[in-house]
Design a protein around this motif. Structure first.
Motif, PDB file in Angstrom:
ATOM      1  N   TYR A 100       0.830  -1.207   0.000  1.00 16.56           N
ATOM      2  CA  TYR A 100       0.000   0.000   0.000  1.00 16.56           C
ATOM      3  C   TYR A 100       0.862   1.254   0.000  1.00 16.56           C
ATOM      4  CZ  TYR A 100      -3.836  -3.146   0.989  1.00 16.56           C
ATOM      5  OH  TYR A 100      -4.754  -4.150   0.903  1.00 16.56           O
ATOM      6  N   ASP A 101       0.232   2.385  -0.349  1.00 16.92           N
ATOM      7  CA  ASP A 101       0.895   3.704  -0.399  1.00 16.92           C
ATOM      8  C   ASP A 101       2.110   3.679  -1.312  1.00 16.92           C
ATOM      9  OD1 ASP A 101      -0.947   4.840   1.422  1.00 16.92           O
ATOM     10  OD2 ASP A 101       0.173   3.975   3.098  1.00 16.92           O
ATOM     11  N   VAL A 102       1.952   3.096  -2.481  1.00 14.48           N
ATOM     12  CA  VAL A 102       3.044   2.957  -3.443  1.00 14.48           C
ATOM     13  C   VAL A 102       3.140   4.228  -4.274  1.00 14.48           C
ATOM     14  CG1 VAL A 102       3.849   1.650  -5.446  1.00 14.48           C
ATOM     15  CG2 VAL A 102       2.786   0.468  -3.516  1.00 14.48           C
ATOM     16  N   GLY A 103       4.346   4.789  -4.383  1.00 15.40           N
ATOM     17  CA  GLY A 103       4.579   5.985  -5.174  1.00 15.40           C
ATOM     18  C   GLY A 103       5.281   5.709  -6.490  1.00 15.40           C
ATOM     19  N   GLN A 104       6.007   4.599  -6.556  1.00 15.35           N
ATOM     20  CA  GLN A 104       6.747   4.279  -7.779  1.00 15.35           C
ATOM     21  C   GLN A 104       7.102   2.800  -7.772  1.00 15.35           C
ATOM     22  OE1 GLN A 104       9.989   6.886  -9.231  1.00 15.35           O
ATOM     23  NE2 GLN A 104      11.317   5.169  -8.758  1.00 15.35           N
ATOM     24  N   ILE A 105       7.053   2.192  -8.957  1.00 13.20           N
ATOM     25  CA  ILE A 105       7.557   0.821  -9.084  1.00 13.20           C
ATOM     26  C   ILE A 105       8.521   0.765 -10.264  1.00 13.20           C
ATOM     27  CG2 ILE A 105       5.511  -0.224  -8.060  1.00 13.20           C
ATOM     28  CD1 ILE A 105       4.707  -1.173 -10.827  1.00 13.20           C
ATOM     29  N   VAL A 106       9.507  -0.082 -10.134  1.00  6.37           N
ATOM     30  CA  VAL A 106      10.460  -0.318 -11.214  1.00  6.37           C
ATOM     31  C   VAL A 106      10.445  -1.821 -11.477  1.00  6.37           C
ATOM     32  CG1 VAL A 106      12.853  -0.168 -11.968  1.00  6.37           C
ATOM     33  CG2 VAL A 106      11.886   1.635 -10.526  1.00  6.37           C
ATOM     34  N   ILE A 107      10.179  -2.175 -12.722  1.00  3.84           N
ATOM     35  CA  ILE A 107      10.115  -3.578 -13.118  1.00  3.84           C
ATOM     36  C   ILE A 107      11.340  -3.877 -13.966  1.00  3.84           C
ATOM     37  CG2 ILE A 107       8.808  -5.321 -14.371  1.00  3.84           C
ATOM     38  CD1 ILE A 107       6.301  -3.574 -13.813  1.00  3.84           C
ATOM     39  N   ARG A 108      12.185  -4.770 -13.450  1.00  3.94           N
ATOM     40  CA  ARG A 108      13.376  -5.223 -14.176  1.00  3.94           C
ATOM     41  C   ARG A 108      13.301  -6.729 -14.294  1.00  3.94           C
ATOM     42  NH1 ARG A 108      16.056  -1.767 -10.349  1.00  3.94           N
ATOM     43  NH2 ARG A 108      16.696   0.135 -11.376  1.00  3.94           N
ATOM     44  N   PRO A 109      12.609  -7.225 -15.285  1.00  2.00           N
ATOM     45  CA  PRO A 109      12.463  -8.684 -15.377  1.00  2.00           C
ATOM     46  C   PRO A 109      13.802  -9.374 -15.622  1.00  2.00           C
ATOM     47  CG  PRO A 109      10.921  -7.555 -16.821  1.00  2.00           C
ATOM     48  CD  PRO A 109      11.886  -6.535 -16.316  1.00  2.00           C
TER      49      PRO A 109
END
Length: 142
Positions: free
Chosen positions: A108-117
């Motif tokens: 919860y309260d997520v401001g940013q995600i970075v996806i590096r598969p």
């Protein structure tokens, strides 16, 4: 191995997002109820169940799909290379916080995600490989 990510609204307000792929901003203001990213294995479950596309298992692609219409209106999602770095930023995290679900985990309260598969599908082992791939192709093009 993670095959599915979804960032959705935590409160009853649409998310205002910025989408960056490989350090290049591709959409500076994406307004949606959320955004879904998945590998080919993840797309056969979640994407197919909501009527979105199924990514072929040997394609080397990730699917990005918006949840519910917003702006830009004509953005229907994207297919990106599996080795791409995807950054999704919530533009007003205090007013419109995000909720991130990764497979069976929730944040919860997520401001940013970075996806590096780092996941690469090398081989699948089945008794009847041809029949299975024909079934997947049938789902993709039906």
């Amino acid at each position: 191995t993670v095959h599915w990510w979804i960032l959705t609204m935590q409160l009853m307000r649409t998310l205002h997002l910025e989408l960056e792929i490989n350090n290049q901003v591709v959409i500076d203001r994406l307004i949606r109820d959320g955004i879904n990213a998945c590998t080919p294995l993840g797309s056969t479950g979640y994407n197919y169940s909501i009527g979105d596309l199924v990514v072929p298992l040997d394609s080397g692609l990730l699917a990005l799909m918006g949840v519910n219409a917003g702006q830009p209106k004509r953005w229907n999602g994207a297919l990106v290379k599996a080795n791409s770095v995807i950054k999704i930023k919530v533009l007003d995290v205090y007013k419109r916080p995000g909720r991130l679900c990764i497979d069976n985990l929730e944040f919860y309260d997520v401001g940013q995600i970075v996806i590096r598969p780092t996941y690469i599908l090398n081989k699948l082992y089945f008794n009847r490989k041809e029949v299975f791939l024909d079934r997947v192709r049938g789902k993709v093009f039906s």
